[in-house]
Design a protein around this motif. Structure first.
Motif, PDB file in Angstrom:
ATOM      1  N   VAL A 137     -15.464   9.308   5.415  1.00  0.00           N
ATOM      2  CA  VAL A 137     -16.290   8.105   5.291  1.00  0.00           C
ATOM      3  C   VAL A 137     -17.752   8.425   5.023  1.00  0.00           C
ATOM      4  CG1 VAL A 137     -14.753   6.641   6.646  1.00  0.00           C
ATOM      5  CG2 VAL A 137     -16.540   7.968   7.811  1.00  0.00           C
ATOM      6  N   ALA A 138     -18.138   9.691   5.081  1.00  0.00           N
ATOM      7  CA  ALA A 138     -19.469  10.119   4.652  1.00  0.00           C
ATOM      8  C   ALA A 138     -19.278  11.404   3.860  1.00  0.00           C
ATOM      9  CB  ALA A 138     -20.399  10.353   5.845  1.00  0.00           C
ATOM     10  N   ALA A 139     -19.395  11.304   2.536  1.00  0.00           N
ATOM     11  CA  ALA A 139     -19.120  12.446   1.671  1.00  0.00           C
ATOM     12  C   ALA A 139     -20.252  12.587   0.665  1.00  0.00           C
ATOM     13  CB  ALA A 139     -17.785  12.274   0.947  1.00  0.00           C
ATOM     14  N   HIS A 140     -20.698  13.808   0.454  1.00  0.00           N
ATOM     15  CA  HIS A 140     -21.917  14.027  -0.321  1.00  0.00           C
ATOM     16  C   HIS A 140     -21.830  15.270  -1.188  1.00  0.00           C
ATOM     17  CE1 HIS A 140     -23.939  11.422   2.747  1.00  0.00           C
ATOM     18  NE2 HIS A 140     -23.092  12.028   3.547  1.00  0.00           N
ATOM     19  N   THR A 141     -22.157  15.122  -2.458  1.00  0.00           N
ATOM     20  CA  THR A 141     -22.645  16.256  -3.231  1.00  0.00           C
ATOM     21  C   THR A 141     -24.116  16.426  -2.887  1.00  0.00           C
ATOM     22  OG1 THR A 141     -21.104  15.987  -5.071  1.00  0.00           O
ATOM     23  CG2 THR A 141     -23.193  17.073  -5.547  1.00  0.00           C
ATOM     24  N   VAL A 142     -24.508  17.642  -2.557  1.00  0.00           N
ATOM     25  CA  VAL A 142     -25.915  17.959  -2.291  1.00  0.00           C
ATOM     26  C   VAL A 142     -26.348  18.992  -3.328  1.00  0.00           C
ATOM     27  CG1 VAL A 142     -27.572  18.909  -0.655  1.00  0.00           C
ATOM     28  CG2 VAL A 142     -25.684  17.466   0.170  1.00  0.00           C
ATOM     29  N   GLU A 143     -27.289  18.615  -4.179  1.00  0.00           N
ATOM     30  CA  GLU A 143     -27.783  19.498  -5.238  1.00  0.00           C
ATOM     31  C   GLU A 143     -29.131  20.083  -4.821  1.00  0.00           C
ATOM     32  OE1 GLU A 143     -26.457  20.245  -8.225  1.00  0.00           O
ATOM     33  OE2 GLU A 143     -24.756  18.855  -8.361  1.00  0.00           O
ATOM     34  N   ILE A 144     -29.119  21.357  -4.452  1.00  0.00           N
ATOM     35  CA  ILE A 144     -30.352  22.020  -4.017  1.00  0.00           C
ATOM     36  C   ILE A 144     -31.270  22.243  -5.219  1.00  0.00           C
ATOM     37  CG2 ILE A 144     -29.377  22.982  -1.922  1.00  0.00           C
ATOM     38  CD1 ILE A 144     -28.696  25.490  -3.380  1.00  0.00           C
ATOM     39  N   PRO A 145     -32.591  22.505  -5.014  1.00  0.00           N
ATOM     40  CA  PRO A 145     -33.557  22.207  -6.073  1.00  0.00           C
ATOM     41  C   PRO A 145     -33.810  23.244  -7.158  1.00  0.00           C
ATOM     42  CG  PRO A 145     -34.708  22.740  -4.028  1.00  0.00           C
ATOM     43  CD  PRO A 145     -33.247  22.707  -3.694  1.00  0.00           C
ATOM     44  N   LEU A 146     -33.930  24.510  -6.841  1.00  0.00           N
ATOM     45  CA  LEU A 146     -34.551  25.442  -7.784  1.00  0.00           C
ATOM     46  C   LEU A 146     -33.513  26.282  -8.524  1.00  0.00           C
ATOM     47  CD1 LEU A 146     -37.582  26.658  -5.622  1.00  0.00           C
ATOM     48  CD2 LEU A 146     -37.488  24.808  -7.303  1.00  0.00           C
ATOM     49  N   ALA A 147     -33.479  26.145  -9.835  1.00  0.00           N
ATOM     50  CA  ALA A 147     -32.469  26.818 -10.646  1.00  0.00           C
ATOM     51  C   ALA A 147     -32.639  28.328 -10.616  1.00  0.00           C
ATOM     52  CB  ALA A 147     -32.534  26.323 -12.085  1.00  0.00           C
ATOM     53  N   VAL A 148     -31.528  29.028 -10.384  1.00  0.00           N
ATOM     54  CA  VAL A 148     -31.517  30.490 -10.435  1.00  0.00           C
ATOM     55  C   VAL A 148     -30.357  30.998 -11.290  1.00  0.00           C
ATOM     56  CG1 VAL A 148     -32.665  30.778  -8.202  1.00  0.00           C
ATOM     57  CG2 VAL A 148     -30.164  30.623  -8.291  1.00  0.00           C
ATOM     58  N   ASN A 149     -29.703  30.106 -11.999  1.00  0.00           N
ATOM     59  CA  ASN A 149     -28.544  30.512 -12.790  1.00  0.00           C
ATOM     60  C   ASN A 149     -28.853  30.416 -14.283  1.00  0.00           C
ATOM     61  OD1 ASN A 149     -28.591  27.749 -13.079  1.00  0.00           O
ATOM     62  ND2 ASN A 149     -26.522  27.394 -12.326  1.00  0.00           N
TER      63      ASN A 149
END
Length: 857
Positions: free
Chosen positions: A357-369
């Protein structure tokens, strides 16, 4: 990476991606306050690079069966497991970032288990590349008796939710399950390191809040969901699959392992840790919202948890000027569209159908790929990775704090999800009244559906067993997704129609009705709801998997002769006498044929495209029937064209390569680079091209060798790349017309050719293509239906009015002639539309075996 449009919304929050050059260690104030960049969502749906996955990875993935449960015995916690070390790998891409390489994970987990009695480690399977998948459980110790009590409560919540809602024992003693999933995209590394740090802190913390959390929760950490990609620095696994697009199909072992965790642990809260969007993006999402959710409960809990994570991330003190880090954002609040939760192919969206009932994609900020990995200095990469690890850790800690404070309401809402399903209760549309405390809810957020009373899946024709393998595969897949299925012990009537004995029935009065309906329903045409979708918006096992699936809107199942099934009834059958006929209308039948041809069985092609096996090969047929669960019928047909095992050179996408291997074709991956390196065509019978082969980029010798091959061999092309090679090689006289490249979904088709004989009346498209100005020798095998061919998905005309479904209506979608077949549809897309696979198989056999399609039949 598909690009989506970001629109300033409620209230305005600028969304930017981390952009840096090799010579810029930080994003300065000017860069940080630049015009908003479009949010880009995790990779292109259409991969134009040729797949090169090793056959061994496909074999590993295909060998792992789909199972409805693990069957493990309930034991107490901790569960000690000493992990053997992996060989040190200096090439692990994590090392450059100062992060934990895969080979260091097992020793780290062994050390964490030794810290006390809170940490347990299990191996949930192996990746396509053969690497172990680790699940870490952190909780207060439990005796076996206490663990069994937890399992009984978990089962009561799902199986008897009305009773569970009134249970004081559950309210007082049930441990809230939380699932933290990390590194599903291999080159988004830091969730793994954040999880390891959190586990270590929880293992040793003595404060009252931690003790309270662990006494009332079980915390599950999937340490790296994609070890293949972590090691190689790739988004995909060893088969080239984006695992965060695979949950409907579950073709990959890593996806099936994650699915099993969700089924067995039944998490109320889930975090899926990704990268990279600046500022940190924390779901819930923009519209459109999945219409099969109990979205009022989902939004209520996901938004409240997101607020806590946002606060924790911002409290770290990172700023655009100092660190290049923007404030965190919540798409539901801060964007209008472009980050939706419509398809259940992503981890959090899939989990919602299992009670999360609480589901999240969390996209962290700084690109390293990607280019940043290759171009930025190592100190800057490590600085960014440290920031990202801290951000991911803050999100995890905030979510755990939310669970500690709201565990009772989280579990109560999970119970309510299952209660509504079991009772057949109506959904509750979201509104400011039904979801108080969530700002900006409007009519654009209201997505609900009308659940049918049931779905009926007939077992197939009793004489020919037509569609029987497809029905059995579909039923087993539903069961693997925890959908309840029954089977009729005798004929029965429902809603005025009689169904035969052996029919499968999916009663939509069941706790996971949303899961059943999202897999089986047609879906919806949402073209008018949103301007662009970042990934697929149409899918349907009911239309695309080859089985007959009938939607029954009303009626009573009371008294119907139905018994629950744990697996589909095997359909394997071989008559005792005479020659044998094998229909080639299902991928399992194609695989059975290829296994017979590999053994040298003298198979012939029948007049309807079926395979004729001599009575002398009955033993081999029996083995093939059992191995692939297919049925042979008796036949008196005596003629036919001999068939031989064919060798395919394939410049195709990862999903297509995997599907070809699933059908047991002998496939050699090729590409522009492979041909330019001097590819040996002598072992090839047919070329299949859809991606990664650019005729204009071939060297003169490579172009000459290709032309010489095509002079005497067959070509199967798909999409714009296949059509371009057809034109360059001067094969079929057709004009390919490209539709809107953002369009995708399920379409109605009309099958008129030999290659599409007995094919489903529906197909899947992505960037649909059709063919006009057909030359006199071109045969139309399949056309888009007249009217509006789109059943479900997203397909708008372009701004000039072209490229839409009206333009495609009635036009040829599959054409053939000579030794060439061209597809404008996506019959093998991500290994998903199983019912369409045989069209490609028939095309390959046809062009490899004859001088012309017309001659071959």
């Amino acid at each position: 990476m598909r690009t989506t449009r970001t629109v300033p919304a409620r209230p305005v929050l600028i969304v930017t991606l981390t952009l840096a050059t090799a010579g810029s260690l930080l994003l300065g104030p000017d860069a940080a306050s630049a015009d908003p960049k479009p949010v880009t969502r995790e990779g292109a749906a259409l991969d134009d690079r040729a797949a090169e996955a090793p056959a061994s990875a496909a074999r590993r993935a295909l060998a792992a069966p789909e199972e409805a449960s693990t069957g493990t015995t309930t034991r107490g916690y901790p569960r000690r497991r000493v992990l053997s070390p992996d060989p040190e790998n200096p090439g692990d891409k994590s090392l450059k970032l100062g992060l934990t390489p895969y080979h260091a994970i097992a020793p780290k987990l062994n050390a964490l288990q030794r810290l006390g009695d809170r940490v347990s480690v299990e191996v949930t399977g192996r990746s396509a590349g053969g690497h172990r998948l680790y699940l870490v459980t952190v909780t207060a110790p439990e005796t076996t008796r206490q663990a069994r009590a937890q399992e009984r409560m978990r089962e009561l919540i799902e199986n008897a939710p009305a009773t569970a809602a009134k249970s004081p024992d559950i309210k007082r003693n049930y441990k809230t399950p939380v699932f933290v999933n990390s590194n599903i995209h291999g080159n988004e590394w830091e969730g793994t390191d954040a999880s390891l740090k959190i586990v270590e802190q929880l293992a040793t913390a003595k404060d009252a809040r931690t003790r309270d959390l662990l006494a009332h929760s079980r915390l599950y950490f999937n340490i790296t969901a994609n070890p293949d990609g972590r090691i190689a620095g790739t988004r995909a696994n060893a088969n080239g699959f984006d695992l965060n697009r695979d949950f409907v199909t579950a073709s990959q072992p890593e996806t099936r392992a994650m699915r099993q965790i969700e089924l067995d642990k039944q998490p109320a809260v889930l975090l899926d840790l990704h990268g990279y969007v600046n500022g940190t993006l924390i779901e819930p999402t923009t519209p459109p919202h999945g219409e099969n959710y109990e979205y009022d409960l989902f939004l209520k809990n996901s938004y409240a948890n997101a607020l806590g994570m946002e606060s924790a991330v911002n409290a770290l003190g990172y700023t655009p000027a100092k660190d290049g880090v923007e404030p965190a954002q919540i798409p539901f609040r801060d964007q209008e569209e472009g980050w939706d939760d419509w398809p259940p192919i992503f981890t959090p969206q899939y989990a919602a159908f299992h009670g999360t009932v609480a589901a999240h994609t969390v996209e962290i900020p700084l690109a390293v790929n990607n280019e940043e990995y290759d171009e930025l200095p190592v100190p800057e990469l490590r600085r960014r990775s440290a920031v990202n690890t801290a951000v991911a850790g803050a999100a995890i800690r905030a979510a755990l704090n939310h669970v500690r404070e709201h565990r009772t309401s989280l579990v109560a809402d999970q119970i309510e999800v299952f209660r509504r399903g079991a009772a057949g209760a109506p959904q509750v549309p979201v509104s400011p009244r039904t979801v108080p405390g969530v700002p900006g809810i409007g009519p654009e957020d209201v997505y609900t559906t009308t659940f049918p009373r049931a779905y009926v899946i007939p077992p197939g024709d009793s004489r020919t067993q037509r569609s029987a393998p497809a029905a059995a595969r579909l039923v087993d897949h539903l069961l693997a997704n925890d959908v309840r299925v029954t089977r009729a012990t005798r004929p029965f009537r429902l809603a005025g129609r009689t169904y035969p004995e052996g029919s499968y029935v999916v009663d939509l009065h069941q706790p996971k009705r949303g899961m059943a309906n999202v897999l089986l329903a047609d879906g919806r045409d949402i073209s008018g709801k949103v301007s662009v979708m970042y990934d697929i918006s149409g899918w349907s096992l009911g239309r695309l998997w080859g089985a007959t699936v009938e939607r029954v809107t009303s009626g009573s199942l009371r008294g119907a002769p139905l018994r629950p099934v744990a697996e589909a009834t095997p359909v394997a059958r071989v008559p005792a006498h005479g020659d044998l006929r094998l229909r080639l209308t299902d991928p399992r039948e194609i695989a059975a044929l290829n296994s017979l041809l590999r053994q040298g069985v003298p198979v012939r092609r029948g007049p309807d495209g079926s395979a004729i096996v001599p009575a002398s090969a009955r033993r081999e047929a029996v083995a093939a029937a059992r191995a692939h669960d297919v049925s042979f019928a008796a036949t008196r047909f005596t003629g036919g064209t001999p068939l031989r095992r064919i060798r395919v050179a394939a410049a195709v996408s990862p999903g297509e390569l995997f599907a070809l291997r699933e059908m047991d074709f002998d496939v050699t991956p090729v590409s522009t680079a492979a041909l330019n390196a001097g590819f040996d065509w002598s072992g090839t019978d047919v070329l299949f091209v859809s991606a990664g082969l650019d005729h204009a980029a071939l060297t003169a010798p490579a172009r000459s060798a290709l032309a010489a091959f095509l002079e005497d061999h067959g070509l199967v092309g798909r999409g714009a790349t296949g059509a371009a090679l057809n034109a360059a090689a001067d094969r079929l006289a057709v004009r390919p017309v490209e539709g809107n490249t953002d369009a995708n979904g399920v379409v109605r088709t009309q099958n008129t050719g030999r290659l599409t004989h007995d094919a489903p009346a529906h197909a899947f498209v992505y960037a649909p293509l059709w063919f006009t100005d057909l030359g006199p020798s071109v045969r139309v095998e399949q056309s888009y239906a007249i009217g509006n061919p789109l059943v479900s998905g997203h397909w708008r005309p372009l701004r000039d009015g072209t490229g839409g479904p009206a333009a495609a209506a009635g036009q040829a979608s599959v054409v053939s002639g000579g030794r060439t077949v061209l597809f404008g549809t996506e019959p093998l897309f991500r290994d998903h539309p199983k019912g369409e696979f045989p069209q490609v198989a028939r095309a390959l056999f046809t062009v490899a075996h004859s001088g012309s399609v017309e001659e071959s039949g």
